[in-house]
Design a protein around this motif. Structure first.
Motif, mmCIF file in Angstrom:
data_model
loop_
_atom_site.group_PDB
_atom_site.id
_atom_site.type_symbol
_atom_site.label_atom_id
_atom_site.label_comp_id
_atom_site.label_asym_id
_atom_site.label_seq_id
_atom_site.Cartn_x
_atom_site.Cartn_y
_atom_site.Cartn_z
ATOM 1 N N SER A 1 -3.853 -0.054 4.996
ATOM 2 C CA SER A 1 -4.088 -0.609 6.323
ATOM 3 C C SER A 1 -3.022 -0.192 7.332
ATOM 4 O O SER A 1 -3.340 0.132 8.477
ATOM 5 C CB SER A 1 -4.150 -2.143 6.245
ATOM 6 O OG SER A 1 -4.309 -2.715 7.514
ATOM 7 N N THR A 2 -1.769 -0.184 6.895
ATOM 8 C CA THR A 2 -0.667 0.117 7.821
ATOM 9 C C THR A 2 -0.334 1.600 7.907
ATOM 10 O O THR A 2 0.241 2.060 8.891
ATOM 11 C CB THR A 2 0.606 -0.630 7.403
ATOM 12 O OG1 THR A 2 1.019 -0.183 6.098
ATOM 13 C CG2 THR A 2 0.377 -2.136 7.383
ATOM 14 N N GLY A 3 -0.654 2.346 6.836
ATOM 15 C CA GLY A 3 -0.264 3.754 6.774
ATOM 16 C C GLY A 3 1.163 3.942 6.322
ATOM 17 O O GLY A 3 1.670 5.074 6.298
ATOM 18 N N TRP A 4 1.824 2.859 5.915
ATOM 19 C CA TRP A 4 3.199 2.924 5.424
ATOM 20 C C TRP A 4 3.217 2.767 3.908
ATOM 21 O O TRP A 4 2.557 1.878 3.356
ATOM 22 C CB TRP A 4 4.047 1.823 6.058
ATOM 23 C CG TRP A 4 4.329 2.028 7.520
ATOM 24 C CD1 TRP A 4 4.537 3.211 8.158
ATOM 25 C CD2 TRP A 4 4.421 1.011 8.511
ATOM 26 N NE1 TRP A 4 4.770 3.009 9.500
ATOM 27 C CE2 TRP A 4 4.704 1.663 9.751
ATOM 28 C CE3 TRP A 4 4.304 -0.381 8.506
ATOM 29 C CZ2 TRP A 4 4.871 0.967 10.943
ATOM 30 C CZ3 TRP A 4 4.469 -1.072 9.696
ATOM 31 C CH2 TRP A 4 4.753 -0.402 10.901
ATOM 32 N N ILE B 1 3.295 -16.786 8.866
ATOM 33 C CA ILE B 1 2.699 -17.936 8.182
ATOM 34 C C ILE B 1 1.185 -17.723 8.148
ATOM 35 O O ILE B 1 0.579 -17.339 9.156
ATOM 36 C CB ILE B 1 3.022 -19.256 8.909
ATOM 37 C CG1 ILE B 1 4.540 -19.456 8.999
ATOM 38 C CG2 ILE B 1 2.377 -20.451 8.203
ATOM 39 C CD1 ILE B 1 4.951 -20.660 9.831
ATOM 40 N N TYR B 2 0.603 -17.969 7.002
ATOM 41 C CA TYR B 2 -0.846 -17.799 6.887
ATOM 42 C C TYR B 2 -1.578 -18.639 7.949
ATOM 43 O O TYR B 2 -1.070 -19.648 8.436
ATOM 44 C CB TYR B 2 -1.313 -18.207 5.487
ATOM 45 C CG TYR B 2 -1.210 -19.701 5.209
ATOM 46 C CD1 TYR B 2 -2.298 -20.547 5.415
ATOM 47 C CD2 TYR B 2 -0.022 -20.265 4.756
ATOM 48 C CE1 TYR B 2 -2.211 -21.907 5.162
ATOM 49 C CE2 TYR B 2 0.075 -21.625 4.505
ATOM 50 C CZ TYR B 2 -1.019 -22.437 4.720
ATOM 51 O OH TYR B 2 -0.928 -23.795 4.494
ATOM 52 N N LEU C 1 -1.452 -10.311 6.627
ATOM 53 C CA LEU C 1 -0.097 -9.756 6.619
ATOM 54 C C LEU C 1 -0.087 -8.351 7.209
ATOM 55 O O LEU C 1 0.818 -7.992 7.970
ATOM 56 C CB LEU C 1 0.458 -9.742 5.188
ATOM 57 C CG LEU C 1 1.864 -9.166 5.013
ATOM 58 C CD1 LEU C 1 2.887 -9.909 5.867
ATOM 59 C CD2 LEU C 1 2.273 -9.210 3.531
ATOM 60 N N SER C 2 -1.093 -7.556 6.887
ATOM 61 C CA SER C 2 -1.195 -6.198 7.434
ATOM 62 C C SER C 2 -1.271 -6.232 8.955
ATOM 63 O O SER C 2 -0.578 -5.467 9.641
ATOM 64 C CB SER C 2 -2.425 -5.488 6.876
ATOM 65 O OG SER C 2 -2.373 -5.356 5.470
ATOM 66 N N ASP C 3 -2.105 -7.108 9.478
ATOM 67 C CA ASP C 3 -2.253 -7.223 10.929
ATOM 68 C C ASP C 3 -0.937 -7.650 11.569
ATOM 69 O O ASP C 3 -0.593 -7.181 12.669
ATOM 70 C CB ASP C 3 -3.353 -8.231 11.281
ATOM 71 C CG ASP C 3 -4.747 -7.741 10.894
ATOM 72 O OD1 ASP C 3 -4.907 -6.514 10.674
ATOM 73 O OD2 ASP C 3 -5.661 -8.574 10.789
#
Length: 289
Positions: free
Chosen positions: A59-62, A249-250, A281-283
């Motif tokens: 998702s992040t590309g990292w 935080i979720y 978390l990705s977002d």
């Protein structure tokens, strides 16, 4: 004397073979300098089970890797970070998964995972650490006979429980099974600082200081439990010099986190739940791109 030294060298065969019996070789990758990633995840089982590192990477590309260990406390996580930086380049981001509300307390389920170090005592760095913490005989610095343990003479690989199976990126994803008897708890227990342990607070501060010194962006991650978010602990958490802009935080309004079908047990998400939380978390991380 010569004969004794020759025999002592034979024991090293068993010491050198010990890491090969382990299914979880993540710490060995760290020691061998094979953990140069953009994003590193540290935590206990909540980090290991609730965050899918491969999904985060896609998702992040990292490049991402999960170095969370089941049953590990903040002191072990500090050790992992120090070891990581000794043998690898610093990551851009460190996701530190917080155990709400046991992060700074002594609890039976969270410990320093010395069991992950013992198979790697062929590494001088590890053996010296064990000696300095009185977990290994001081003579083991000089004699293989003093370093070898009875378990080392067992040549076959250790069996792996389904809950401990690693994915390619270090996560341990729970199967889709869910406990239909789970009941979502809305009551929040008041957090008591009297139960905190100074050594754990020191380890937490040490991680903060290391990240600042190395230019690592530290992100504090709170995954969901099948209970309401403990605001009492979070109030205390914010007092420990934490930049709330770096706290993830979720989503407490997400109804899936109140649905047992997304949980393996009260503290851990199953695969469905982990996919939902990892997207969150990705977002969050992508906001820093």
């Amino acid at each position: 004397m010569l004969l004794f030294l020759i025999i002592d060298q034979l024991f090293y065969v068993f010491i050198a073979h010990a890491p090969k019996k382990e299914d979880d070789q993540r710490l060995q990758y760290v020691l061998d300098g094979q953990m140069n990633k953009d994003v590193i995840i540290l935590g206990s089982s909540r980090g290991a089970n609730n965050i899918i590192a491969k999904q985060l990477e896609d998702s992040t590309g990292w490049s991402t890797y999960n170095l969370s260990y089941r049953g590990s406390n903040i002191e072990f996580q500090e050790f992992l970070l120090k070891t990581l930086l000794k043998y690898n380049q610093p990551p851009k981001y460190l996701c530190l998964v917080i155990d709400n509300s046991s992060e700074f307390k002594t609890v039976a389920t969270l410990n320093f995972r010395y069991d992950r170090l013992f198979p790697l005592k062929n590494y001088v760095y590890i053996n010296d650490y064990l000696v300095s913490h009185h977990k290994q005989n001081a003579l083991s610095k000089y004699l293989n006979l003093a370093r070898v343990k009875r378990k080392d003479f067992i040549w076959s690989p250790k069996p792996v429980l389904p809950i401990n199976v690693l994915t390619s990126h270090g996560s341990k994803i729970n199967a889709l099974d869910a406990d239909s008897t789970l009941v979502y708890k809305r009551d929040i227990k008041t957090y008591d600082t009297v139960e905190e342990e100074q050594a754990k607070l020191n380890a937490f501060k040490s991680i903060q200081q290391i990240c600042e010194a190395k230019g690592i962006h530290l992100i504090y991650v709170f995954p969901p439990n099948f209970v309401a978010f403990n605001t009492s602990f979070y109030k205390r958490f914010k007092e420990i010099d934490v930049d709330t802009n770096d706290v993830m935080i979720y989503n407490q309004k997400e109804l899936k986190y109140q649905d047992y079908k997304y949980f393996r047990d009260e503290s851990h998400l199953n695969k469905l739940g982990a996919e939902v939380f990892t997207k969150e978390l990705s977002d969050f991380i992508k906001l820093y791109k």
